[in-house]
Write an enzyme that holds these catalytic residues in place. Structure first.
Site, mmCIF file in Angstrom:
data_model
loop_
_atom_site.group_PDB
_atom_site.id
_atom_site.type_symbol
_atom_site.label_atom_id
_atom_site.label_comp_id
_atom_site.label_asym_id
_atom_site.label_seq_id
_atom_site.Cartn_x
_atom_site.Cartn_y
_atom_site.Cartn_z
ATOM 1 N N ARG A 1 -6.709 -7.990 -9.970
ATOM 2 C CA ARG A 1 -7.428 -9.241 -10.239
ATOM 3 C C ARG A 1 -8.859 -8.903 -10.639
ATOM 4 O O ARG A 1 -9.264 -7.741 -10.624
ATOM 5 C CB ARG A 1 -7.450 -10.119 -8.992
ATOM 6 C CG ARG A 1 -8.021 -9.378 -7.762
ATOM 7 C CD ARG A 1 -8.239 -10.295 -6.595
ATOM 8 N NE ARG A 1 -8.483 -9.571 -5.358
ATOM 9 C CZ ARG A 1 -9.633 -9.030 -4.998
ATOM 10 N NH1 ARG A 1 -10.661 -9.074 -5.812
ATOM 11 N NH2 ARG A 1 -9.766 -8.405 -3.843
ATOM 12 N N LYS B 1 0.805 -1.220 0.000
ATOM 13 C CA LYS B 1 0.000 0.000 0.000
ATOM 14 C C LYS B 1 0.842 1.276 0.000
ATOM 15 O O LYS B 1 0.456 2.284 -0.601
ATOM 16 C CB LYS B 1 -0.952 -0.011 1.200
ATOM 17 C CG LYS B 1 -2.120 -0.972 1.060
ATOM 18 C CD LYS B 1 -3.075 -0.823 2.232
ATOM 19 C CE LYS B 1 -4.366 -1.582 1.995
ATOM 20 N NZ LYS B 1 -4.170 -3.018 1.821
ATOM 21 N N GLU C 1 -2.721 6.838 7.732
ATOM 22 C CA GLU C 1 -3.410 7.732 6.805
ATOM 23 C C GLU C 1 -4.467 8.531 7.547
ATOM 24 O O GLU C 1 -4.967 8.105 8.599
ATOM 25 C CB GLU C 1 -4.138 6.927 5.708
ATOM 26 C CG GLU C 1 -3.296 6.501 4.556
ATOM 27 C CD GLU C 1 -4.138 5.819 3.486
ATOM 28 O OE1 GLU C 1 -3.579 5.563 2.416
ATOM 29 O OE2 GLU C 1 -5.330 5.536 3.711
#
Length: 445
Positions: free
Chosen positions: A293, A116, A200
């Site tokens: 995906r 991430k 975050e």
């Protein structure tokens, strides 16, 4: 086109991939665990190979067993579905190293977007909006506290290698951060083998909106609209719809352009999803993560854009042009997907068991992608998803009306089931208004 395809997955997604393979004249091979031998995807494939016991590490995540199955059946390609090995870059490299076709994005793209923090930094460099947060892992608790003080509370504590809503915690102050940091780090080490943590800014009221992208064989990246995914429990989705009721034409244009930039930044090929958080008060959105995906919720995009995303995946993997004109993508109508899980409809705790009754709804605008039939058993070894109920219509209102009727018609007995939750949601005024956010389920409970 690919002539033979091994599906390295189970349940509804394996069955769904096999269905497209059959339509295209592709010989399909299912792999299954000892626990799944009686499920429909096994009997519907042209061939089936047992790859190990119920434990996923010994079957669906057993790379050598899956490759042995591919060799013994003469498979030309492997489709990983979602979950299990689908975002494992080493597996993708191993498949290609064995001379097989990998039906998914390249290993480099999976690696780039799998972490991430690295993904955030790549997206920021590509001009994709990202939320305020750390640009490198918070190496220890003191670093996390310092980062949170600079970002401003509340903050989200996230596993850098996580995904699917796992490995997250919210801290409203330093005391909570100290607790959440240790909790998330321990979870990340246990689940992902990587204890890296990022910090975050947390937005108390947000919507979860994602964009379906497809990297074509000729190198172009196209966006096939957005999906609203804000009906969630424990940061995991229960309902998805397309188009999003929150997205105006102008905002959609910005969303789609940002998603294309994200794909181009990593030379993306095949299907992927750029997930974002939308602040409804400001109409600002921020990159959350990229799923390299096929998504669980891909059917709503298939209806709105009139494409079979599995077929498009196979065509990209084979080096073929898409079935559609990339310069003339036009959405139509509305689609809603409900995830039918074997779980308590109040607390959403798993409730596996033998299925004694399974009667699916049918009719105009009703599609059911299911992994089970009556007589099967939902075991505790895997995800609780039993089926996806997809409702479509010319308008959102028509799709909702069909959803109400389909939920009432769907009969499942044996395991616990969340159908009663959907019956409640489809009468909820906040949901019906379209003005809802990721807190809607908690407010209903």
């Amino acid at each position: 086109m690919i002539e033979s395809l091994l599906v390295a997955n189970r349940g509804e997604i394996a069955r769904r991939i096999i269905r497209t393979g059959r339509r295209l004249g592709i010989r399909t091979i299912a792999v299954h665990s000892e626990a799944d031998g009686a499920l429909p995807f096994v009997t519907e494939a042209d061939e089936a190979v047992c790859v190990g016991p119920a434990n996923p590490a010994q079957s669906y995540r057993n790379v050598e067993a899956i490759l042995d199955a591919a060799r013994s059946t003469g498979a030309q390609a492997i489709h990983p579905g979602y979950g299990f090995l689908s975002e494992n870059a080493d597996f993708a490299r191993t498949v290609e190293g064995a001379g097989l076709i990998w039906v998914g994005p390249g290993a480099d793209a999976i690696t780039a977007m799998g972490d991430k923090i690295n993904a955030r930094n790549l997206m920021a460099a590509a001009g994709v909006p990202v939320a305020p947060g750390t640009t490198e892992p918070a190496s220890d608790l003191d670093a996390a506290v310092a980062a949170a003080a600079e970002i401003g509370y509340p903050v989200m504590v996230k596993a850098a290698a996580g995904g699917g809503g796992m490995g997250m915690g919210v801290a409203a102050d330093e005391a909570a951060l100290r607790t959440e940091y240790d909790k998330v780090r321990a979870f990340a080490e246990r689940m992902f083998g990587d204890g890296s943590v990022l910090i975050e800014r947390y937005f108390p009221r947000v919507r979860h909106v994602e964009v379906q992208i497809l990297g074509l064989a000729d190198g172009r990246v196209v966006a096939l609209g957005e999906r609203e995914c804000s009906v969630q429990r424990r940061n995991q989705k229960l309902v998805e719809e397309s188009p999003s009721p929150a997205v105006s034409p102008e905002l959609r244009e910005r969303f789609l352009a940002a998603a294309v930039r994200a794909g181009e930044a990593v030379n993306y090929r095949n299907a992927g999803t750029v997930e974002c958080l939308l602040d409804p008060s400001t109409q600002e959105f921020f990159f959350l993560e990229m799923n390299t995906r096929l998504q669980v919720e891909h059917p709503v995009t298939e209806y709105v854009y009139g494409v079979d995303l599995v077929e498009e995946q196979l065509r990209v993997a084979a080096g073929l042009a898409p079935t559609f004109d990339p310069d003339a993508l036009t959405p139509r109508g509305h689609a809603i997907e409900l995830r039918i899980n074997a779980e308590d409809p109040k607390r959403f705790l798993p409730g596996p068991g033998a299925i004694t009754t399974w009667n699916e709804p049918s009719g105009a605008g009703v599609r059911v992608d299911s992994g089970y039939v009556a007589g099967n058993t939902v075991t505790p070894f895997y995800d609780s998803l039993m089926a996806k109920l997809i409702l479509t219509g010319d308008t959102r209102e028509e799709a909702v009306q069909r959803a109400r009727a389909a939920v009432a018609q769907f009969e499942i007995a044996g395991p616990k089931c969340n159908l009663p939750f959907f019956a409640e949601l489809l009468e909820n005024q906040e949901f019906l208004s379209g003005d809802y956010d990721t807190g809607i389920v908690s407010r209903m409970r």
